[in-house]
Structure formats: C-alpha cells, structure tokens
Design a protein around this motif. Structure first.
Motif, PDB file in Angstrom:
ATOM      1  N   LEU A  25       0.821  -1.206   0.000  1.00 31.96           N
ATOM      2  CA  LEU A  25       0.000   0.000   0.000  1.00 31.96           C
ATOM      3  C   LEU A  25       0.856   1.258   0.000  1.00 31.96           C
ATOM      4  O   LEU A  25       0.516   2.253  -0.645  1.00 31.96           O
ATOM      5  CB  LEU A  25      -0.932  -0.009   1.210  1.00 31.96           C
ATOM      6  N   ALA A  26       1.968   1.217   0.722  1.00 33.67           N
ATOM      7  CA  ALA A  26       2.859   2.379   0.775  1.00 33.67           C
ATOM      8  C   ALA A  26       3.393   2.722  -0.611  1.00 33.67           C
ATOM      9  O   ALA A  26       3.509   3.904  -0.970  1.00 33.67           O
ATOM     10  CB  ALA A  26       4.002   2.117   1.747  1.00 33.67           C
ATOM     11  N   THR A  27       3.709   1.706  -1.399  1.00 37.76           N
ATOM     12  CA  THR A  27       4.217   1.960  -2.756  1.00 37.76           C
ATOM     13  C   THR A  27       3.141   2.554  -3.649  1.00 37.76           C
ATOM     14  O   THR A  27       3.448   3.173  -4.674  1.00 37.76           O
ATOM     15  CB  THR A  27       4.750   0.667  -3.401  1.00 37.76           C
ATOM     16  N   LYS A  28       1.869   2.378  -3.257  1.00 36.75           N
ATOM     17  CA  LYS A  28       0.772   2.914  -4.046  1.00 36.75           C
ATOM     18  C   LYS A  28       0.310   4.283  -3.540  1.00 36.75           C
ATOM     19  O   LYS A  28      -0.715   4.797  -4.001  1.00 36.75           O
ATOM     20  CB  LYS A  28      -0.410   1.931  -4.031  1.00 36.75           C
ATOM     21  N   GLY A  29       1.046   4.833  -2.586  1.00 42.92           N
ATOM     22  CA  GLY A  29       0.737   6.169  -2.117  1.00 42.92           C
ATOM     23  C   GLY A  29      -0.195   6.248  -0.926  1.00 42.92           C
ATOM     24  O   GLY A  29      -0.612   7.347  -0.533  1.00 42.92           O
ATOM     25  N   TRP A  30      -0.531   5.101  -0.323  1.00 44.81           N
ATOM     26  CA  TRP A  30      -1.388   5.115   0.854  1.00 44.81           C
ATOM     27  C   TRP A  30      -0.606   5.618   2.062  1.00 44.81           C
ATOM     28  O   TRP A  30       0.616   5.449   2.157  1.00 44.81           O
ATOM     29  CB  TRP A  30      -1.893   3.706   1.157  1.00 44.81           C
ATOM     30  N   LEU A  31      -1.311   6.199   3.020  1.00 46.97           N
ATOM     31  CA  LEU A  31      -0.749   6.531   4.321  1.00 46.97           C
ATOM     32  C   LEU A  31      -1.037   5.344   5.235  1.00 46.97           C
ATOM     33  O   LEU A  31      -2.199   5.067   5.561  1.00 46.97           O
ATOM     34  CB  LEU A  31      -1.384   7.808   4.865  1.00 46.97           C
TER      35      LEU A  31
END
Length: 244
Positions: A25-31
């Motif tokens: 998720l982090a790589t997809k821009g999620w916080l």
C-alpha cells in the motif's frame, strides 16, 4: 482537513502478511498505520514511511488509541486489515499429571478471535465518524479480516486455532450485509493456506502447497478496489483462488 491520500490501519503489521500488505500500500501512495505489539519491529514502519503504534489487540484502550490517533492525524480512514494473530504453540491434548488441571491458556482465542472482533468494532466507529459530513468523493470504507484455510477445514491437531479461524469466517459473514446496508462498509475475509513468510524455514520455499506472499497481497488489493465486492470469503491456495 482530510488527507487526499487514502489511509490504512493494519494490526499485526510489523511482520509477515501484515507488513507485506503495508509495504504494498505504501508503494501505491497510501498513508499506512501499523499496529503491533512488538516495539522493536516498529523500525520496519519507518522503512516504508508508515506510522507505528505499539498496541496489543487484547488491550482495548491501546488499540482504540491507535485508531483515534490515526483519525486525528489524517481525518480519514479507508481500509482496516484485522490481521493480528498467533499460531498454537501448545498440545491441547497433552495429558495433565497434576492433581488438579491448571487453567488453560486462551491467549490464542483472545488474540486471533476477540482481537479481530475488537478491531472490527473500532473500525465501524471510525468509518462512521469519517463518513459524517465527509466530502470525500472516493470514500469506500473496507474491512478485511484475516482468517485461514483452518477457518474452512477442520485441523484436529490445532483445535483452538481452528475454532478461532472458523469464528472469524462466521463473524465476517454475519456482519457483511448489515455493515454494507447501514454504512456502506465493505467486509470480506481471506482464508489462505500456508504462506511463505520470514518465519518459515528456507526449505519451505520449495513446498508445492506454499502460497506466495505476492498472491495474498494481490487478493487484498482486489478486495479494496472499487469493484472488489463485499461479503466475500476467499480461499487462497497455491493451486488457485476461489470464492467460498
């Protein structure tokens, strides 16, 4: 003001499946907000730009504080992954030799089953809070509960683990429609076979029944996508993925 990025909270997120999903998720821009009991592993959160909360899913107040701080920091919550769990280290059938049997440890049920129920209870509250007066056009609250293949089949050697995982499947199915109809919250659960994590022996990588971590991450990605549906119970095996 609410963040423009989507926000996730993952219990048991400092290692294994939880961490793999957090990193994805982090790589997809999620916080990403990681909740875990292991403070030392909190450094992995920083490595992916996530926020770490030391909390025990058996401790309502510490878990609630993690949810509350996440909401205060970001003013939104889009995805909760009730993932924290342990395996059964004991032999339930071991004969007791003392005059009176000692009190059994039910930590596994407290963490795997009750912990997920508490996480769900809090997720419902904070999803509702986020929804109230929300102007978020992309708000699509999703809860995914981590069960196991042991939640669909009977594994006699590990009866407490089997009971907890069966309970999670039934719980997810029971709340799926009410959550969706009342608040638009999409609930599903995942039932993977043995997954190759860092806790596995290197030789396990060659086992034909091992589920690649990437497969589990892809399933989570599908469930949180707009077309991921709700009320789904996914059997995730090395031989394929199927709705149950």
């Amino acid at each position: 003001m609410a963040s423009t990025s989507k926000v996730a909270l993952i219990t048991g997120g400092a290692a294994g499946i939880g961490y793999a999903v957090a990193a994805m998720l982090a790589t997809k821009g999620w916080l990403v907000n990681i909740v875990d009991i292991d403070q030392e592993k909190g450094v992995v959160a920083a490595s992916i730009g996530a926020t770490f909360y030391k909390a025990d899913v058996r401790d309502y107040h510490s878990l609630r504080n993690a949810f509350d701080d996440t909401m205060k920091r970001h003013s939104r919550l889009d995805f909760v992954f009730a993932n924290a769990g342990i395996t059964d280290p004991r032999n339930f059938y071991e004969a007791q030799t003392s005059t009176l049997p000692p009190e059994p440890s039910l930590a596994l049920l407290d963490i795997n089953l009750k912990g997920a129920v508490t996480c769900t209870y809090l997720a419902q509250y904070y999803f509702r809070l986020c929804k109230q007066g929300s102007q978020l056009a992309d708000f699509d609250p999703t809860l995914v509960i981590m069960s196991s293949i042991a939640g669909l089949e009977v594994y006699s050697p590990i009866p407490l683990y089997t009971a907890a995982k069966h309970g999670l499947v039934a719980f997810a199915r029971a709340i799926a429609t009410p959550f969706k109809e009342s608040d638009g919250i999409r609930v599903s659960c995942i039932c993977p076979g043995p997954v190759f994590t860092e806790k596995r022996k290197p030789s396990d990588a060659d086992r034909l029944d091992m589920v690649p971590m990437e497969t589990v991450c892809n399933v989570v990605s599908e469930l949180i996508s707009p077309g991921g549906g709700f009320g789904r119970c996914l059997r995730v095996l090395s031989t394929g993925i199927s709705d149950v």
